[in-house]
Design a protein around this motif. Structure first.
Motif, PDB file in Angstrom:
ATOM      1  N   PRO A 140     -11.591  68.143  64.446  1.00  0.00           N
ATOM      2  CA  PRO A 140     -12.248  69.436  64.202  1.00  0.00           C
ATOM      3  C   PRO A 140     -13.653  69.546  64.777  1.00  0.00           C
ATOM      4  O   PRO A 140     -14.029  70.613  65.289  1.00  0.00           O
ATOM      5  CB  PRO A 140     -12.254  69.536  62.674  1.00  0.00           C
ATOM      6  CG  PRO A 140     -11.049  68.763  62.245  1.00  0.00           C
ATOM      7  CD  PRO A 140     -10.974  67.606  63.201  1.00  0.00           C
ATOM      8  N   ASP A 141     -14.439  68.451  64.743  1.00  0.00           N
ATOM      9  CA  ASP A 141     -15.814  68.569  65.234  1.00  0.00           C
ATOM     10  C   ASP A 141     -15.892  68.747  66.743  1.00  0.00           C
ATOM     11  O   ASP A 141     -16.891  69.230  67.273  1.00  0.00           O
ATOM     12  CB  ASP A 141     -16.654  67.366  64.798  1.00  0.00           C
ATOM     13  CG  ASP A 141     -16.238  66.052  65.461  1.00  0.00           C
ATOM     14  OD1 ASP A 141     -15.122  65.981  66.035  1.00  0.00           O
ATOM     15  OD2 ASP A 141     -17.037  65.088  65.415  1.00  0.00           O
ATOM     16  N   ALA A 142     -14.820  68.381  67.456  1.00  0.00           N
ATOM     17  CA  ALA A 142     -14.825  68.498  68.912  1.00  0.00           C
ATOM     18  C   ALA A 142     -14.372  69.868  69.401  1.00  0.00           C
ATOM     19  O   ALA A 142     -14.629  70.235  70.555  1.00  0.00           O
ATOM     20  CB  ALA A 142     -13.934  67.422  69.530  1.00  0.00           C
ATOM     21  N   GLY A 143     -13.714  70.641  68.543  1.00  0.00           N
ATOM     22  CA  GLY A 143     -13.161  71.920  68.963  1.00  0.00           C
ATOM     23  C   GLY A 143     -14.166  72.860  69.598  1.00  0.00           C
ATOM     24  O   GLY A 143     -13.937  73.361  70.700  1.00  0.00           O
ATOM     25  N   PRO A 144     -15.304  73.131  68.955  1.00  0.00           N
ATOM     26  CA  PRO A 144     -16.274  74.054  69.554  1.00  0.00           C
ATOM     27  C   PRO A 144     -16.845  73.549  70.877  1.00  0.00           C
ATOM     28  O   PRO A 144     -17.133  74.349  71.779  1.00  0.00           O
ATOM     29  CB  PRO A 144     -17.369  74.136  68.476  1.00  0.00           C
ATOM     30  CG  PRO A 144     -16.680  73.802  67.200  1.00  0.00           C
ATOM     31  CD  PRO A 144     -15.669  72.762  67.578  1.00  0.00           C
ATOM     32  N   VAL A 145     -17.004  72.234  71.011  1.00  0.00           N
ATOM     33  CA  VAL A 145     -17.518  71.670  72.263  1.00  0.00           C
ATOM     34  C   VAL A 145     -16.534  71.933  73.394  1.00  0.00           C
ATOM     35  O   VAL A 145     -16.907  72.406  74.482  1.00  0.00           O
ATOM     36  CB  VAL A 145     -17.761  70.158  72.118  1.00  0.00           C
ATOM     37  CG1 VAL A 145     -18.237  69.560  73.443  1.00  0.00           C
ATOM     38  CG2 VAL A 145     -18.777  69.878  71.018  1.00  0.00           C
ATOM     39  N   ILE A 146     -15.267  71.640  73.152  1.00  0.00           N
ATOM     40  CA  ILE A 146     -14.249  71.795  74.196  1.00  0.00           C
ATOM     41  C   ILE A 146     -14.000  73.263  74.506  1.00  0.00           C
ATOM     42  O   ILE A 146     -13.921  73.659  75.669  1.00  0.00           O
ATOM     43  CB  ILE A 146     -12.947  71.100  73.763  1.00  0.00           C
ATOM     44  CG1 ILE A 146     -13.183  69.600  73.585  1.00  0.00           C
ATOM     45  CG2 ILE A 146     -11.841  71.341  74.795  1.00  0.00           C
ATOM     46  CD1 ILE A 146     -12.043  68.869  72.917  1.00  0.00           C
ATOM     47  N   ALA A 147     -13.888  74.071  73.473  1.00  0.00           N
ATOM     48  CA  ALA A 147     -13.602  75.492  73.688  1.00  0.00           C
ATOM     49  C   ALA A 147     -14.687  76.171  74.502  1.00  0.00           C
ATOM     50  O   ALA A 147     -14.411  77.097  75.277  1.00  0.00           O
ATOM     51  CB  ALA A 147     -13.433  76.197  72.336  1.00  0.00           C
ATOM     52  N   GLY A 148     -15.924  75.706  74.370  1.00  0.00           N
ATOM     53  CA  GLY A 148     -17.017  76.290  75.128  1.00  0.00           C
ATOM     54  C   GLY A 148     -17.083  75.817  76.564  1.00  0.00           C
ATOM     55  O   GLY A 148     -17.852  76.373  77.361  1.00  0.00           O
ATOM     56  N   ALA A 149     -16.258  74.803  76.896  1.00  0.00           N
ATOM     57  CA  ALA A 149     -16.311  74.232  78.240  1.00  0.00           C
ATOM     58  C   ALA A 149     -15.048  74.486  79.056  1.00  0.00           C
ATOM     59  O   ALA A 149     -15.017  74.185  80.246  1.00  0.00           O
ATOM     60  CB  ALA A 149     -16.543  72.718  78.148  1.00  0.00           C
ATOM     61  N   MET A 150     -14.012  75.031  78.433  1.00  0.00           N
ATOM     62  CA  MET A 150     -12.727  75.231  79.115  1.00  0.00           C
ATOM     63  C   MET A 150     -12.364  76.712  79.115  1.00  0.00           C
ATOM     64  O   MET A 150     -12.816  77.469  78.265  1.00  0.00           O
ATOM     65  CB  MET A 150     -11.618  74.437  78.413  1.00  0.00           C
ATOM     66  CG  MET A 150     -11.928  72.961  78.189  1.00  0.00           C
ATOM     67  SD  MET A 150     -12.185  72.020  79.712  1.00  0.00           S
ATOM     68  CE  MET A 150     -10.523  71.923  80.353  1.00  0.00           C
ATOM     69  N   GLU A 151     -11.545  77.082  80.073  1.00  0.00           N
ATOM     70  CA  GLU A 151     -11.082  78.462  80.148  1.00  0.00           C
ATOM     71  C   GLU A 151      -9.566  78.530  79.991  1.00  0.00           C
ATOM     72  O   GLU A 151      -9.064  78.998  78.976  1.00  0.00           O
ATOM     73  CB  GLU A 151     -11.508  79.104  81.477  1.00  0.00           C
ATOM     74  CG  GLU A 151     -13.011  79.251  81.647  1.00  0.00           C
ATOM     75  CD  GLU A 151     -13.670  77.966  82.145  1.00  0.00           C
ATOM     76  OE1 GLU A 151     -13.004  77.186  82.864  1.00  0.00           O
ATOM     77  OE2 GLU A 151     -14.839  77.735  81.807  1.00  0.00           O
ATOM     78  N   ALA A 152      -8.836  78.038  80.972  1.00  0.00           N
ATOM     79  CA  ALA A 152      -7.377  78.143  80.941  1.00  0.00           C
ATOM     80  C   ALA A 152      -6.729  77.135  80.011  1.00  0.00           C
ATOM     81  O   ALA A 152      -5.548  77.274  79.677  1.00  0.00           O
ATOM     82  CB  ALA A 152      -6.814  77.979  82.361  1.00  0.00           C
ATOM     83  N   VAL A 153      -7.473  76.123  79.602  1.00  0.00           N
ATOM     84  CA  VAL A 153      -6.933  75.102  78.704  1.00  0.00           C
ATOM     85  C   VAL A 153      -7.073  75.560  77.257  1.00  0.00           C
ATOM     86  O   VAL A 153      -8.153  75.986  76.833  1.00  0.00           O
ATOM     87  CB  VAL A 153      -7.658  73.760  78.902  1.00  0.00           C
ATOM     88  CG1 VAL A 153      -7.219  72.743  77.852  1.00  0.00           C
ATOM     89  CG2 VAL A 153      -7.395  73.223  80.302  1.00  0.00           C
TER      90      VAL A 153
END
Length: 272
Positions: free
Chosen positions: A63-76
């Motif tokens: 859960p703690d990684a979700g916002p980091v990844i979502a802010g860095a990816m588009e199509a993923v």
């Protein structure tokens, strides 16, 4: 006896989409991420999976990684989980899952790998998902099947298969595939691809520019992306290793792992 890995062996097996293809027909790939400070490896693998043609790629993360990844990816796509059981539920609809890159040398990673074995997804196990089992390799082998691929460099290989490298890289890779029951990609200057049934190929177009952090994460994503599209693991690994090296050779000096996914379309264009 080994053969030299060459596009002539697998070019006709590459999963080109038909005119009526849609994203779910082109394969669904999952990549398991580490925590919020360890998401880069999963992002590299996910981008590679997209570039090699997987129609849908989803990063599965704490859960703690979700916002980091979502802010860095588009199509993923991004989905979080807080238990191994929840990870397995997320993975069930997927065709292949990559686990290990920056996943963490923790019991949680071992539990996640074990949970994934209960799904129908094929696995690409790399990095932490291998090193974690130093001294208890049987626990790793219990999680693997012939549909799966492990991608160790020599250090990781020695941790899981101590002493085998003394027999030579080709013999060691073949024996490791037999012992583990999975396909083995022994990375190096001349990467060796070995199947549990004894088939073995040696890749000879390696590039020294791949000696950079994250390049192995990209390779794991390429293999997973091809497997998600239905390519048999031995052929998927062979194709991905060659494509990975060809992409690096095209770029040359100054290559970083972040450059590699963007180089894949040109390589694929020459193989079409």
């Amino acid at each position: 006896m080994s053969e030299t890995n060459d596009p002539a062996l697998w070019r006709s097996l590459l999963p080109w989409p038909g005119p009526d293809a849609h994203k779910h027909q082109r394969g669904r790939l999952g990549v398991v991420s580490g925590g919020m400070l360890h998401t880069g490896a999963a992002r590299l693998a996910a981008r590679a999976g997209l570039r090699i043609g997987a129609g849908l790629v989803r990063i599965l993360c704490p859960p703690d990684a979700g916002p980091v990844i979502a802010g860095a990816m588009e199509a993923v796509m991004v989905s979080d989980f807080d238990t191994a059981e929840a990870l397995a539920t997320l993975a069930e609809p997927l065709d292949c899952v990559v686990i290990g890159p920056a996943a963490g040398l923790t019991q949680a990673t071992a539990s996640n790998l074990k949970a994934l074995t209960g799904t129908t997804a094929a696995l690409v196990a790399d990095a932490d998902a291998l090193t974690l089992f130093k001294g208890r390799a049987e626990d790793l082998f219990a999680c693997l099947e012939a549909k799966d691929v492990i991608t160790p460099h020599e250090g990781e290989f020695e941790r899981v298969f101590p002493g085998l490298l003394g027999q030579g890289r080709e013999t060691a890779a073949v024996e490791a595939a037999r012992i583990s029951g999975a396909h083995v990609v022994l990375k190096g200057r001349e990467t060796v691809i070995a199947a549990p049934d004894g088939r073995v190929r040696v890749n000879r177009n390696g590039s020294p520019w791949l000696a950079t952090a994250g390049s192995g994460d990209v390779l794991a994503g390429l293999i997973g992306g091809l497997m998600a599209q239905g390519m048999e693991p031995f052929e998927a690994a062979s194709a991905a290793v060659w494509i990975h090296a060809d992409a690096a050779g095209r770029f040359g000096a100054g290559l970083t792992a972040e450059d590699l996914p963007g180089l894949i379309p040109a390589v694929l264009g020459n193989l079409a």
